[in-house]
Write a protein that holds these residues in place. Structure first.
Motif, mmCIF file in Angstrom:
data_model
loop_
_atom_site.group_PDB
_atom_site.id
_atom_site.type_symbol
_atom_site.label_atom_id
_atom_site.label_comp_id
_atom_site.label_asym_id
_atom_site.label_seq_id
_atom_site.Cartn_x
_atom_site.Cartn_y
_atom_site.Cartn_z
ATOM 1 N N SER A 167 -8.810 6.289 -17.201
ATOM 2 C CA SER A 167 -8.715 7.460 -16.049
ATOM 3 C C SER A 167 -8.289 5.990 -14.388
ATOM 4 O O SER A 167 -8.798 5.365 -14.159
ATOM 5 C CB SER A 167 -9.113 8.314 -15.744
ATOM 6 O OG SER A 167 -10.711 7.989 -15.302
ATOM 7 N N GLU A 168 -7.068 6.477 -14.141
ATOM 8 C CA GLU A 168 -7.257 6.528 -13.012
ATOM 9 C C GLU A 168 -6.284 6.851 -11.991
ATOM 10 O O GLU A 168 -5.826 7.950 -12.513
ATOM 11 C CB GLU A 168 -6.314 4.776 -12.263
ATOM 12 C CG GLU A 168 -5.543 4.688 -12.858
ATOM 13 C CD GLU A 168 -4.324 3.358 -13.561
ATOM 14 O OE1 GLU A 168 -5.254 2.657 -13.054
ATOM 15 O OE2 GLU A 168 -3.029 3.461 -13.380
ATOM 16 N N ILE A 169 -6.547 7.072 -10.928
ATOM 17 C CA ILE A 169 -5.444 8.038 -9.843
ATOM 18 C C ILE A 169 -4.211 7.789 -9.363
ATOM 19 O O ILE A 169 -4.746 6.377 -8.874
ATOM 20 C CB ILE A 169 -6.260 8.492 -8.214
ATOM 21 C CG1 ILE A 169 -7.219 9.557 -8.988
ATOM 22 C CG2 ILE A 169 -5.185 9.874 -7.478
ATOM 23 C CD1 ILE A 169 -6.685 10.815 -9.844
ATOM 24 N N GLY A 170 -3.171 7.709 -9.265
ATOM 25 C CA GLY A 170 -2.072 7.080 -7.752
ATOM 26 C C GLY A 170 -1.723 7.510 -7.055
ATOM 27 O O GLY A 170 -1.255 8.709 -7.325
ATOM 28 N N LEU A 171 -1.467 7.040 -6.463
ATOM 29 C CA LEU A 171 -1.708 7.917 -4.657
ATOM 30 C C LEU A 171 -0.132 6.934 -4.337
ATOM 31 O O LEU A 171 0.388 5.860 -4.415
ATOM 32 C CB LEU A 171 -2.129 6.847 -3.946
ATOM 33 C CG LEU A 171 -1.854 7.982 -2.144
ATOM 34 C CD1 LEU A 171 -1.941 9.636 -2.468
ATOM 35 C CD2 LEU A 171 -3.183 7.154 -1.374
ATOM 36 N N TYR A 172 1.373 7.694 -4.199
ATOM 37 C CA TYR A 172 2.632 7.388 -3.806
ATOM 38 C C TYR A 172 2.836 7.832 -2.484
ATOM 39 O O TYR A 172 2.123 9.242 -1.881
ATOM 40 C CB TYR A 172 3.333 7.659 -4.822
ATOM 41 C CG TYR A 172 3.041 7.536 -6.499
ATOM 42 C CD1 TYR A 172 3.254 6.245 -6.823
ATOM 43 C CD2 TYR A 172 1.754 7.841 -6.672
ATOM 44 C CE1 TYR A 172 3.120 5.545 -8.163
ATOM 45 C CE2 TYR A 172 1.829 8.006 -8.056
ATOM 46 C CZ TYR A 172 2.301 6.799 -8.783
ATOM 47 O OH TYR A 172 2.050 6.316 -10.267
ATOM 48 N N THR A 173 3.318 6.720 -1.913
ATOM 49 C CA THR A 173 3.422 7.320 -0.565
ATOM 50 C C THR A 173 5.053 6.739 -0.452
ATOM 51 O O THR A 173 5.998 5.369 -0.945
ATOM 52 C CB THR A 173 2.928 6.110 0.766
ATOM 53 O OG1 THR A 173 2.100 5.781 0.772
ATOM 54 C CG2 THR A 173 3.548 6.161 1.987
ATOM 55 N N VAL A 174 5.653 7.851 -0.342
ATOM 56 C CA VAL A 174 7.114 7.817 0.221
ATOM 57 C C VAL A 174 7.765 7.832 1.178
ATOM 58 O O VAL A 174 7.289 8.252 2.340
ATOM 59 C CB VAL A 174 7.650 9.252 -0.669
ATOM 60 C CG1 VAL A 174 9.501 9.504 -0.105
ATOM 61 C CG2 VAL A 174 7.348 9.383 -2.182
ATOM 62 N N LYS A 175 8.800 6.981 1.873
ATOM 63 C CA LYS A 175 9.645 6.427 2.904
ATOM 64 C C LYS A 175 10.734 6.560 2.600
ATOM 65 O O LYS A 175 11.196 6.429 1.798
ATOM 66 C CB LYS A 175 9.409 5.253 3.720
ATOM 67 C CG LYS A 175 7.443 5.064 4.276
ATOM 68 C CD LYS A 175 7.046 4.155 4.568
ATOM 69 C CE LYS A 175 5.669 4.044 4.794
ATOM 70 N NZ LYS A 175 5.170 2.297 4.985
ATOM 71 N N GLU A 176 11.848 7.256 3.978
ATOM 72 C CA GLU A 176 13.049 6.932 3.575
ATOM 73 C C GLU A 176 13.620 7.294 1.827
ATOM 74 O O GLU A 176 15.077 6.734 1.415
ATOM 75 C CB GLU A 176 13.643 5.640 4.080
ATOM 76 C CG GLU A 176 13.708 5.405 5.265
ATOM 77 C CD GLU A 176 13.734 3.884 5.841
ATOM 78 O OE1 GLU A 176 15.148 3.987 5.304
ATOM 79 O OE2 GLU A 176 13.203 3.567 6.984
ATOM 80 N N GLY A 177 13.040 8.233 1.618
ATOM 81 C CA GLY A 177 12.687 9.345 0.222
ATOM 82 C C GLY A 177 13.168 8.223 -1.716
ATOM 83 O O GLY A 177 13.717 8.034 -1.984
ATOM 84 N N LYS A 178 12.338 7.308 -1.223
ATOM 85 C CA LYS A 178 11.830 6.335 -2.304
ATOM 86 C C LYS A 178 10.429 5.991 -1.652
ATOM 87 O O LYS A 178 9.176 6.130 -0.877
ATOM 88 C CB LYS A 178 12.703 4.200 -1.776
ATOM 89 C CG LYS A 178 13.708 4.905 -1.974
ATOM 90 C CD LYS A 178 14.325 5.254 -3.266
ATOM 91 C CE LYS A 178 16.149 5.170 -3.613
ATOM 92 N NZ LYS A 178 16.738 4.866 -4.310
ATOM 93 N N ILE A 179 9.544 5.361 -2.800
ATOM 94 C CA ILE A 179 8.663 5.389 -2.892
ATOM 95 C C ILE A 179 8.238 3.371 -2.454
ATOM 96 O O ILE A 179 8.814 2.972 -3.318
ATOM 97 C CB ILE A 179 8.140 4.894 -4.651
ATOM 98 C CG1 ILE A 179 8.120 6.633 -4.770
ATOM 99 C CG2 ILE A 179 6.806 4.532 -4.695
ATOM 100 C CD1 ILE A 179 8.010 6.673 -6.545
#
Length: 119
Positions: A95-107
């Motif tokens: 198992s893992e956690i994915g943390l996604y950061t969004v800037k200007e409408g994109k990952i």
């Protein structure tokens, strides 16, 4: 498009196994960070991330996967992944956690967290 809608759409595409749809959400200079050491611990740019995904597809056999989330806060969202995979000839569950950061409408960044015993 706001982070919540991006997160919802992205998870839907993951469930549908629509890799090209997911890639449409990446910024051109996306950064991918893995908790393990090695050459794929940090991948920068769309081309490099596509190569990382191709490597995974060629070296791992996914038997099952589930996703929980997204969990959204500000410009970030998280997804919990649970999977059964054969890698290096050994079938395991992880198992893992994915943390996604969004800037200007994109990952702009994806950062994965794994339990210490999965390293």
């Amino acid at each position: 498009m706001d982070t919540t809608q991006i997160a919802i759409d992205f998870v839907k595409l993951l469930i549908e196994e629509d890799a090209q749809g997911c890639q449409a959400y990446w910024s051109d200079d996306i950064v991918s960070l893995e908790p393990q050491e090695g050459e794929m611990a940090r991948t920068e740019g769309r081309t490099a991330l596509l190569a990382k995904h191709a490597w995974w597809e060629n070296n791992a056999k996914m038997h099952s996967t589930s996703r929980d989330g997204p969990y959204v806060f500000g410009g970030q969202f998280a997804i919990r992944f649970t999977m059964a995979v054969t890698f290096g000839g050994e079938r395991t569950k992880s198992s893992e956690i994915g943390l996604y950061t969004v800037k200007e409408g994109k990952i702009a960044e994806e950062r994965f967290f794994a339990p210490r015993d999965d390293w």
